[in-house]
Design a protein around this motif. Structure first.
Motif, PDB file in Angstrom:
ATOM      1  N   THR A  87       0.987  -1.160   0.108  1.00  0.00           N
ATOM      2  CA  THR A  87       0.117   0.130  -0.109  1.00  0.00           C
ATOM      3  C   THR A  87       0.919   1.045  -0.030  1.00  0.00           C
ATOM      4  O   THR A  87       1.876   1.513   0.805  1.00  0.00           O
ATOM      5  CB  THR A  87      -0.955   0.092   1.177  1.00  0.00           C
ATOM      6  OG1 THR A  87      -1.759  -1.080   1.195  1.00  0.00           O
ATOM      7  CG2 THR A  87      -1.608   1.303   1.390  1.00  0.00           C
ATOM      8  N   HIS A  88       0.796   2.076  -1.018  1.00  0.00           N
ATOM      9  CA  HIS A  88       1.624   3.348  -1.327  1.00  0.00           C
ATOM     10  C   HIS A  88       0.973   4.375  -0.829  1.00  0.00           C
ATOM     11  O   HIS A  88      -0.080   4.946  -0.902  1.00  0.00           O
ATOM     12  CB  HIS A  88       1.790   3.256  -2.861  1.00  0.00           C
ATOM     13  CG  HIS A  88       3.201   3.849  -2.948  1.00  0.00           C
ATOM     14  ND1 HIS A  88       3.551   4.343  -4.461  1.00  0.00           N
ATOM     15  CD2 HIS A  88       4.150   4.500  -2.169  1.00  0.00           C
ATOM     16  CE1 HIS A  88       4.818   4.922  -4.328  1.00  0.00           C
ATOM     17  NE2 HIS A  88       5.031   4.808  -3.010  1.00  0.00           N
ATOM     18  N   ALA A  89       1.734   5.157  -0.090  1.00  0.00           N
ATOM     19  CA  ALA A  89       1.522   6.849   0.112  1.00  0.00           C
ATOM     20  C   ALA A  89       2.273   7.653  -0.347  1.00  0.00           C
ATOM     21  O   ALA A  89       3.476   7.565  -0.470  1.00  0.00           O
ATOM     22  CB  ALA A  89       1.473   7.050   1.615  1.00  0.00           C
ATOM     23  N   VAL A  90       1.590   8.565  -1.734  1.00  0.00           N
ATOM     24  CA  VAL A  90       2.480   9.503  -2.287  1.00  0.00           C
ATOM     25  C   VAL A  90       2.230  10.911  -1.630  1.00  0.00           C
ATOM     26  O   VAL A  90       0.900  11.423  -1.511  1.00  0.00           O
ATOM     27  CB  VAL A  90       2.045   9.401  -3.790  1.00  0.00           C
ATOM     28  CG1 VAL A  90       2.552  10.455  -4.498  1.00  0.00           C
ATOM     29  CG2 VAL A  90       2.011   8.042  -4.386  1.00  0.00           C
ATOM     30  N   ARG A  91       2.894  11.568  -1.258  1.00  0.00           N
ATOM     31  CA  ARG A  91       3.056  13.099  -0.819  1.00  0.00           C
ATOM     32  C   ARG A  91       2.691  14.203  -2.021  1.00  0.00           C
ATOM     33  O   ARG A  91       3.342  14.085  -3.052  1.00  0.00           O
ATOM     34  CB  ARG A  91       4.119  13.454  -0.251  1.00  0.00           C
ATOM     35  CG  ARG A  91       4.125  14.731   0.454  1.00  0.00           C
ATOM     36  CD  ARG A  91       4.046  14.831   1.827  1.00  0.00           C
ATOM     37  NE  ARG A  91       3.712  15.993   2.614  1.00  0.00           N
ATOM     38  CZ  ARG A  91       3.986  16.522   3.865  1.00  0.00           C
ATOM     39  NH1 ARG A  91       4.833  15.497   4.273  1.00  0.00           N
ATOM     40  NH2 ARG A  91       3.491  17.423   4.452  1.00  0.00           N
TER      41      ARG A  91
ATOM     42  N   ASP B 239      -6.690   5.942  -4.341  1.00  0.00           N
ATOM     43  CA  ASP B 239      -6.437   7.315  -4.363  1.00  0.00           C
ATOM     44  C   ASP B 239      -6.967   8.164  -3.111  1.00  0.00           C
ATOM     45  O   ASP B 239      -7.874   9.262  -3.207  1.00  0.00           O
ATOM     46  CB  ASP B 239      -6.528   8.195  -5.584  1.00  0.00           C
ATOM     47  CG  ASP B 239      -5.384   7.968  -6.401  1.00  0.00           C
ATOM     48  OD1 ASP B 239      -4.436   7.463  -6.241  1.00  0.00           O
ATOM     49  OD2 ASP B 239      -5.758   8.339  -7.738  1.00  0.00           O
ATOM     50  N   VAL B 240      -6.889   7.422  -1.853  1.00  0.00           N
ATOM     51  CA  VAL B 240      -7.530   7.969  -0.878  1.00  0.00           C
ATOM     52  C   VAL B 240      -6.911   9.428  -0.168  1.00  0.00           C
ATOM     53  O   VAL B 240      -5.625   9.159   0.033  1.00  0.00           O
ATOM     54  CB  VAL B 240      -7.612   6.952   0.374  1.00  0.00           C
ATOM     55  CG1 VAL B 240      -8.287   7.782   1.449  1.00  0.00           C
ATOM     56  CG2 VAL B 240      -8.552   6.077  -0.150  1.00  0.00           C
TER      57      VAL B 240
ATOM     58  N   PRO C 152     -13.636   9.532   0.565  1.00  0.00           N
ATOM     59  CA  PRO C 152     -13.722   9.053  -0.884  1.00  0.00           C
ATOM     60  C   PRO C 152     -12.548   8.394  -1.156  1.00  0.00           C
ATOM     61  O   PRO C 152     -11.484   8.529  -1.138  1.00  0.00           O
ATOM     62  CB  PRO C 152     -13.635  10.369  -1.493  1.00  0.00           C
ATOM     63  CG  PRO C 152     -14.327  11.477  -0.618  1.00  0.00           C
ATOM     64  CD  PRO C 152     -13.585  10.974   0.522  1.00  0.00           C
ATOM     65  N   GLY C 153     -12.912   7.017  -2.025  1.00  0.00           N
ATOM     66  CA  GLY C 153     -11.737   5.993  -2.420  1.00  0.00           C
ATOM     67  C   GLY C 153     -11.591   5.010  -1.465  1.00  0.00           C
ATOM     68  O   GLY C 153     -11.077   4.069  -1.896  1.00  0.00           O
TER      69      GLY C 153
ATOM     70  N   THR D  30      -2.919   4.344  -1.692  1.00  0.00           N
ATOM     71  CA  THR D  30      -3.544   3.360  -2.871  1.00  0.00           C
ATOM     72  C   THR D  30      -2.989   1.912  -2.389  1.00  0.00           C
ATOM     73  O   THR D  30      -1.744   1.850  -2.261  1.00  0.00           O
ATOM     74  CB  THR D  30      -2.910   3.591  -4.199  1.00  0.00           C
ATOM     75  OG1 THR D  30      -3.363   5.110  -4.774  1.00  0.00           O
ATOM     76  CG2 THR D  30      -3.549   2.781  -5.408  1.00  0.00           C
ATOM     77  N   GLY D  31      -3.882   1.007  -2.399  1.00  0.00           N
ATOM     78  CA  GLY D  31      -3.644  -0.311  -2.156  1.00  0.00           C
ATOM     79  C   GLY D  31      -4.976  -1.074  -1.374  1.00  0.00           C
ATOM     80  O   GLY D  31      -6.012  -0.674  -1.830  1.00  0.00           O
ATOM     81  N   ARG D  32      -4.487  -2.237  -1.281  1.00  0.00           N
ATOM     82  CA  ARG D  32      -5.707  -3.194  -0.618  1.00  0.00           C
ATOM     83  C   ARG D  32      -5.065  -3.771   0.849  1.00  0.00           C
ATOM     84  O   ARG D  32      -3.818  -4.225   0.958  1.00  0.00           O
ATOM     85  CB  ARG D  32      -5.786  -4.476  -1.586  1.00  0.00           C
ATOM     86  CG  ARG D  32      -6.485  -3.841  -2.733  1.00  0.00           C
ATOM     87  CD  ARG D  32      -6.545  -4.900  -3.717  1.00  0.00           C
ATOM     88  NE  ARG D  32      -7.141  -6.283  -3.330  1.00  0.00           N
ATOM     89  CZ  ARG D  32      -6.995  -7.549  -3.973  1.00  0.00           C
ATOM     90  NH1 ARG D  32      -5.844  -7.791  -4.797  1.00  0.00           N
ATOM     91  NH2 ARG D  32      -7.590  -8.540  -3.360  1.00  0.00           N
TER      92      ARG D  32
END
Length: 388
Positions: free
Chosen positions: A146-150, A223-224, A198-199, A158-160
């Protein structure tokens, strides 16, 4: 079965909460256990509410946030065992917010602690979830995908996540994600996400073998968008908080497993004293008596190992090895004791007329969650490398 209190003197507060738990387990939890099991994927909100009103869902939270102030692991283990004597799944459900609270207490700011923890101490507290496990990542938390993009003062997650307890019923989730997969543990970061963001979507609850009081589902993040103020600690600090949480959660689950093992043992002893075969109580048959002796002995051993891990955590020392030993011993004791109860009761143990078969199904999860028994053995074996 009485607690070996000659080893450590319990405070009046600890004795009082044990008494509360014993009565709640007997009067509220045990009578509801079969119906909750049959309902399968329904959240037992009524029992949750009753437990909240007497403080059992928030006893582990600090007093400054409205909780009961029993922040030490030893007291929490005393409570967990007693609740899980009533029912393992319900006992684990009622104290689940403690797992959410620990990363907040370890990594959160004063503002985050006040905002996130105080509602948990109310008379109608929300449920919460920790989201760590992923479909392709089990016990290797450093390998989370699960990825966190700043993006400025925000992050896109984004991920599961899979097998998330209370998913769908929870109001808040702590999502563990990586800001850079190449960093492994050093990239793991924790974020608090509201269910209405959302997301974030949750699958239908999964049908399970046991512990049906706790619903489990998959959580998908597309894309939360999360405000940086909802990040717990700095980037990369999530793994440290997670490892500390695992030491505590393994110890709590060891206490839970001890509770169901104790319930099965007490059940089997009562049955063996009342059931007659060949003109005498079956407890007089050597095979049955020896099996009951093994059950009783293993329960006592599991409890003592759990208490040791708890006391070590309370002293401020690392307890990864000790918590793994406690969980391994207690979970396998739970599986043995529940099997032995079914075996002792014969056909009646196999019948849904009695709770023994349910406890056997419930106990299996204790050998799997928060790291399988094989994972606990791996943790212990690693500690032996430098052992002299």
């Amino acid at each position: 079965m009485t607690l070996p209190t000659e080893l450590t003197e319990l405070s009046p507060e600890q004795l009082a909460i044990i008494d509360l738990c014993q009565h709640f387990a007997k009067d509220k939890i045990r009578p509801a256990a079969r119906a909750v099991d049959e309902a399968d994927t329904e959240v037992p909100w009524e029992i949750w509410g009753e437990a909240a009103r007497v403080g059992l869902t928030s006893f582990m939270l600090p007093e400054q946030y409205g909780g009961g102030g029993s922040t030490d692991m030893f007291t929490q283990c005393l409570v967990q065992e007693e609740l899980c004597v009533g029912d393992l799944g319900l006992g684990n459900l009622l104290t689940a917010n403690g797992f959410f609270a620990h990363p907040v207490l370890e990594l959160g700011t004063d503002e985050q602690k006040e905002r996130l923890l105080r509602p948990l101490a109310g008379e109608a507290p929300p449920m919460t979830s920790l989201a760590v496990t992923e479909p392709d990542v089990g016990s290797d938390a450093a390998a989370l995908r699960t990825h966190a993009v700043r993006k400025g003062d925000r992050y896109l997650l984004t991920g599961r996540k899979a097998w998330i307890s209370n998913a769908g019923a929870s109001e808040y989730y702590i999502i563990f994600a990586t800001v850079d997969p190449r960093l492994r543990a050093k990239g793991i970061t924790a974020f608090v996400v509201h269910r209405d963001t959302p997301g974030l979507t949750v699958s239908a609850p999964w049908k399970k073998m046991g512990q049906r009081a706790l619903i489990n589902a998959e959580v998908t993040l597309d894309d939360v968008e999360v405000d940086a103020r909802d990040r717990l600690g700095e980037e990369g600090q999530g793994f440290i908080g997670l490892m500390q949480t695992f030491d505590r959660s393994r110890t709590i689950l060891a206490a839970a497993a001890t509770g169901v093992a104790r319930a099965a043992t007490e059940y089997a002893i009562q049955y063996a004293n009342e059931r007659r075969q060949f003109g005498k109580p079956i407890i007089d048959h050597q095979a049955v008596a020896f099996r009951l002796a093994d059950m009783e002995t293993r329960v006592e051993a599991a409890r003592l190992m759990t208490w040791r891990a708890a006391k070590r955590i309370d002293s401020g020392r690392r307890a990864t090895r000790e918590s793994a030993m406690a969980k391994l011993t207690a979970s396998e004791t739970a599986m043995f004791a529940t099997w032995a109860a079914v075996q002792t009761m014969g056909g009646w143990g196999y019948s849904r007329e009695f709770l023994a078969e349910k406890w056997m199904r419930d106990a299996k999860l204790e050998e799997i969650e928060e790291g399988t028994s094989d994972m606990q053995r791996m943790i212990i074996s690693r500690s032996l490398r430098d052992h002299v």
